[in-house]
Design an enzyme around this catalytic site. Structure first.
Site, PDB file in Angstrom:
ATOM      1  N   CYS A   1      -3.525   8.940   3.586  1.00 59.82           N
ATOM      2  CA  CYS A   1      -2.952   8.236   2.200  1.00 59.82           C
ATOM      3  C   CYS A   1      -4.474   8.274   1.396  1.00 59.82           C
ATOM      4  O   CYS A   1      -4.313   8.010   0.147  1.00 59.82           O
ATOM      5  CB  CYS A   1      -2.364   6.419   2.648  1.00 59.82           C
ATOM      6  SG  CYS A   1      -3.769   5.863   3.295  1.00 59.82           S
TER       7      CYS A   1
ATOM      8  N   GLU B   1       1.021  -1.215  -0.226  1.00 60.54           N
ATOM      9  CA  GLU B   1      -0.228  -0.359  -0.080  1.00 60.54           C
ATOM     10  C   GLU B   1       0.821   1.921   0.019  1.00 60.54           C
ATOM     11  O   GLU B   1       2.058   1.535   1.082  1.00 60.54           O
ATOM     12  CB  GLU B   1      -1.011   0.050   1.635  1.00 60.54           C
ATOM     13  CG  GLU B   1      -1.303  -1.584   0.832  1.00 60.54           C
ATOM     14  CD  GLU B   1      -2.672  -1.425   0.399  1.00 60.54           C
ATOM     15  OE1 GLU B   1      -3.723   0.110  -0.263  1.00 60.54           O
ATOM     16  OE2 GLU B   1      -3.154  -2.276   0.719  1.00 60.54           O
TER      17      GLU B   1
HETATM   18  P1  NAP Z   1       8.720   4.764   4.841  1.00 57.90           P
HETATM   19  O1  NAP Z   1       9.680   5.805   4.914  1.00 57.90           O
HETATM   20  O2  NAP Z   1       7.919   4.447   3.651  1.00 57.90           O
HETATM   21  O3  NAP Z   1       7.946   3.882   5.833  1.00 57.90           O
HETATM   22  C1  NAP Z   1       6.912   2.738   6.317  1.00 57.90           C
HETATM   23  C2  NAP Z   1       7.621   1.715   6.929  1.00 57.90           C
HETATM   24  O4  NAP Z   1       8.334   0.884   6.191  1.00 57.90           O
HETATM   25  C3  NAP Z   1       8.684   2.108   8.374  1.00 57.90           C
HETATM   26  O5  NAP Z   1       7.800   0.699   9.583  1.00 57.90           O
HETATM   27  C4  NAP Z   1       9.556   2.210   8.185  1.00 57.90           C
HETATM   28  O6  NAP Z   1      10.347   1.386   9.071  1.00 57.90           O
HETATM   29  C5  NAP Z   1       9.948   0.222   7.374  1.00 57.90           C
HETATM   30  N1  NAP Z   1      10.828   0.474   6.231  1.00 57.90           N
HETATM   31  C6  NAP Z   1      12.094   1.384   6.139  1.00 57.90           C
HETATM   32  N2  NAP Z   1      12.561   0.965   5.451  1.00 57.90           N
HETATM   33  C7  NAP Z   1      12.762  -0.640   4.993  1.00 57.90           C
HETATM   34  C8  NAP Z   1      13.665  -0.985   4.226  1.00 57.90           C
HETATM   35  N3  NAP Z   1      14.450  -1.232   3.811  1.00 57.90           N
HETATM   36  N4  NAP Z   1      13.118  -2.572   4.350  1.00 57.90           N
HETATM   37  C9  NAP Z   1      11.228  -2.800   5.147  1.00 57.90           C
HETATM   38  N5  NAP Z   1      11.374  -1.351   6.216  1.00 57.90           N
HETATM   39  C10 NAP Z   1      11.590  -0.451   5.593  1.00 57.90           C
HETATM   40  O7  NAP Z   1       7.137   5.900   4.757  1.00 57.90           O
HETATM   41  P2  NAP Z   1       6.202   6.186   6.135  1.00 57.90           P
HETATM   42  O8  NAP Z   1       6.940   7.700   6.191  1.00 57.90           O
HETATM   43  O9  NAP Z   1       6.053   5.635   7.181  1.00 57.90           O
HETATM   44  O10 NAP Z   1       4.860   7.098   5.301  1.00 57.90           O
HETATM   45  C11 NAP Z   1       4.555   7.524   4.403  1.00 57.90           C
HETATM   46  C12 NAP Z   1       4.036   7.571   3.285  1.00 57.90           C
HETATM   47  O11 NAP Z   1       3.624   6.106   3.511  1.00 57.90           O
HETATM   48  C13 NAP Z   1       3.794   7.564   2.637  1.00 57.90           C
HETATM   49  O12 NAP Z   1       3.845   8.353   0.989  1.00 57.90           O
HETATM   50  C14 NAP Z   1       2.089   7.743   2.276  1.00 57.90           C
HETATM   51  O13 NAP Z   1       1.528   7.900   0.872  1.00 57.90           O
HETATM   52  C15 NAP Z   1       1.922   5.856   2.510  1.00 57.90           C
HETATM   53  N6  NAP Z   1       0.870   5.325   3.080  1.00 57.90           N
HETATM   54  C16 NAP Z   1       0.532   4.810   1.826  1.00 57.90           C
HETATM   55  C17 NAP Z   1      -1.248   3.870   2.882  1.00 57.90           C
HETATM   56  C18 NAP Z   1      -1.674   3.292   2.086  1.00 57.90           C
HETATM   57  O14 NAP Z   1      -2.455   2.379   2.326  1.00 57.90           O
HETATM   58  N7  NAP Z   1      -1.591   2.755   0.527  1.00 57.90           N
HETATM   59  C19 NAP Z   1      -1.204   4.049   3.744  1.00 57.90           C
HETATM   60  C20 NAP Z   1      -0.573   5.258   4.669  1.00 57.90           C
HETATM   61  C21 NAP Z   1       0.912   5.579   4.219  1.00 57.90           C
HETATM   62  P3  NAP Z   1      10.842   2.987  10.085  1.00 57.90           P
HETATM   63  O15 NAP Z   1      10.545   3.885  10.460  1.00 57.90           O
HETATM   64  O16 NAP Z   1      11.952   2.454  11.428  1.00 57.90           O
HETATM   65  O17 NAP Z   1      12.232   3.576   9.129  1.00 57.90           O
END
Ligand code: NAP
Length: 527
Positions: free
Chosen positions: A295, A256
């Site tokens: 999102c 997602e």
């Molecule tokens: P993110 O930086 O991609 O992080 C998401 C998750 O992935 C966090 O738990 C992060 O851990 C983890 N992560 C980071 N690097 C990783 C790796 N190499 N391997 C596995 N996991 C890893 O995203 P965010 O800033 O938290 O969220 C914002 C984004 O989420 C926005 O772009 C938004 O559109 C999207 N979003 C989408 C939805 C949907 O349902 N489509 C819902 C909500 C948000 P750490 O925090 O420890 O780095």
């Protein structure tokens, strides 16, 4: 300061070494807690699979539903504490906090209710037995069973409660044990919910583990029966999908990710109608709820050219009201809080700069520094920013507002000629979204919208004058409806009532003699 640790292998781990992060209140920058980093992920993944999996699979759907109902009640009993924590740790207003925390108990309750319809069976019979050849007694019947692996849930920072619990509810009902990794920056709330649930001893041993801090080598330990359900940025999603071990072991992955959700004001919409008021109210809510860090937030607002000036004027006025009441969410009367982290603020400001290559700011100042009851220079605040593009730019697929999700209270007005063809071209330029919404009473327009828009979306909301009074804001995700979307949105699917279970189950065709299938599987097998 307290250090948050992981709950792995049936125990809270003791903090060791340097913390991975320090969490702060995004309105005041006051330090709240430190975050540990976990070890032993090979053992934790095996433990989930070998201890939690069999324990859940021994239960029927109805029994697993009872677990969800108990989880819902337990979280609800701690609601006030959790709302306060969401406000302090996530920059949420009380309304934003309710959206997250009540969303979590709501998903649990919805899946507990669904469990009752699935009854005492350990598996789901998907269809009637089908005859293979007209003259033969051999039949085939599809059965869905819980996968014998671990469900790894990696969540985004914006919904620490709903994100963690929404995924867990569906996995547990399906019969798969969970290892949940919340985003680090807002994991205080997820950690507290996990503590409450673990103290209540509702779930069987091994059914739920929590990993705080970096993901470490978690993905290296996943195998062919495991599932990764990821929510976050497209960049991280691509990294997970492309991980060598995940590819080699064909781990099932659901992503997602980003989404450039749109709303379409229909060609028939008139100022003064209830539907017009709803469209404006929804646009303001979807730009500013959770400070635009949803999102499903609206990023693109399609307006018929003849209505553009009116919509711009009314929206600017409403957004100015929110801007005047942006500040510390602990203060009464504040309507919008800060972004979750300093990095989110820096990214949002940079993103607005990029949007300005193709659109002009018509309301808001990305550099504004004074907010309600916030000491100068403190907090990660951004006031609502409305941009507007020309009709010509709106149709350019490469324009920044079709390509870049600015994760904050930011949207762009896009004029169009009122035809479904142009509306569809603009929506398609977003390359796949979670949700889009049409506001129209023109039946031909809304019928065409289903055919032209829906394949590019996970959810299409259609609002008309008749349902305007009872409509829900389009960014509100209900567990009964699909959540996910094609293309940029990650090509994933979660929730959607019983459809959500399929992510955690294996659909197998059982083939055999008609009477044997009837004996083994029951309903419909001998038909
Ligand atoms: P993110 O930086 O991609 O992080 C998401 C998750 O992935 C966090 O738990 C992060 O851990 C983890 N992560 C980071 N690097 C990783 C790796 N190499 N391997 C596995 N996991 C890893 O995203 P965010 O800033 O938290 O969220 C914002 C984004 O989420 C926005 O772009 C938004 O559109 C999207 N979003 C989408 C939805 C949907 O349902 N489509 C819902 C909500 C948000 P750490 O925090 O420890 O780095």
């Amino acid at each position: 300061m307290r250090t948050l640790t992981s709950y792995l292998l049936g125990a809270w781990q003791t903090a060791a070494g340097e913390p991975s992060a320090t969490l702060v209140n995004p309105a005041t920058e006051e330090a709240l807690a430190a975050v540990d980093r976990a070890r032993d992920l090979a053992k934790a993944t095996a433990y989930g699979r070998e201890v939690g999996g069999p324990a859940l699979r021994r239960l029927t759907f109805r029994q697993r539903g009872e677990l969800l109902a108990a989880m819902s009640k337990t979280i609800f009993a701690a609601r006030e504490e959790l709302l306060d924590l969401a406000m302090a740790s996530g920059g949420c207003t009380r309304g934003d906090a309710k959206f997250d925390v009540d969303g979590a108990t709501g998903v649990l309750a919805a899946y507990a209710a669904l469990a009752e319809t699935l009854g005492e069976s350990p598996w789901i019979i998907e269809d009637e037995a089908a005859s293979l050849v007209r003259t033969s007694k051999v039949r085939v019947q599809h059965v869905s069973l819980p996968r014998h692996g671990l469900a790894v849930h990696i969540n985004a920072f914006n919904f620490p409660a709903w994100g963690m619990i929404g995924k867990a509810a569906v996995s547990i009902l399906a019969g798969m044990p969970v290892l949940s990794k919340p985003a680090t920056s807002t994991c205080l709330l997820a950690h507290r919910i996990a503590e409450i649930l673990i103290d209540a001893a509702i779930l069987p041993e091994g059914a739920f583990q929590l990993l705080v801090g970096p993901v470490g080598d978690l993905l290296d330990h996943l195998g062919p029966q495991d599932v990764i359900a990821f929510t976050g940025s497209a960049t991280t999603g691509a990294r997970i999908r492309g991980h060598a071990g995940v590819l080699a072991n064909n781990v099932r992955v659901n992503i997602e990710a980003d989404s450039l959700n749109a709303v379409v004001l229909g060609p028939d919409l008139e100022q003064g109608s209830e539907l017009f008021d709803l469209a404006i109210r929804d646009a303001v809510t979807e730009m500013t709820q959770k400070t635009g860090q949803k999102c499903t937030a609206t990023r693109r607002i399609l307006v018929p050219e003849g209505l553009l000036e009116t919509v711009r004027e009314v929206l600017c006025e409403r957004l100015a009201d929110v801007a005047a009441r942006t500040g510390d969410p602990a203060v009464k009367g504040v309507k919008m809080g800060p972004l979750a982290t300093a990095q989110q603020l820096a990214d949002a400001r940079e993103g607005i700069g990029r949007l300005q290559a193709d659109a002009t700011i018509v309301r808001g100042d990305p550099e504004r520094a004074d907010f309600v009851e916030v000491p100068a220079g403190k907090g990660f605040f951004l006031e609502p920013i409305l941009l507007e593009a020309s009709a010509e730019a709106a149709l350019r697929p490469g324009a920044a507002f079709h390509q870049l999700e600015v994760f904050g209270p930011v949207a762009t007005l896009l004029p169009y000629d009122g035809s479904i063809d142009q509306a569809a071209a603009i929506i398609r330029a977003g390359e796949g979204s979670l949700v889009s919404t049409v506001y129209s009473d023109d039946r031909a327009f809304t019928t065409a919208a289903i055919a032209e828009l829906a394949p590019h979306l996970g959810r299409l909301v259609i609002n008309d004058e008749k349902n305007a009074a009872g409509a829900f804001s389009p960014g509100c995700v209900f567990p009964q409806g699909n959540h996910g979307g094609p293309g940029r949105a990650g090509c994933g699917a979660e929730l959607g009532g019983s459809h959500g279970l399929s992510l955690y189950m294996q659909r197998t065709a059982i083939q055999g003699g008609a009477s044997q299938l009837a004996r083994l599987l029951g309903r419909g097998a001998a038909s």
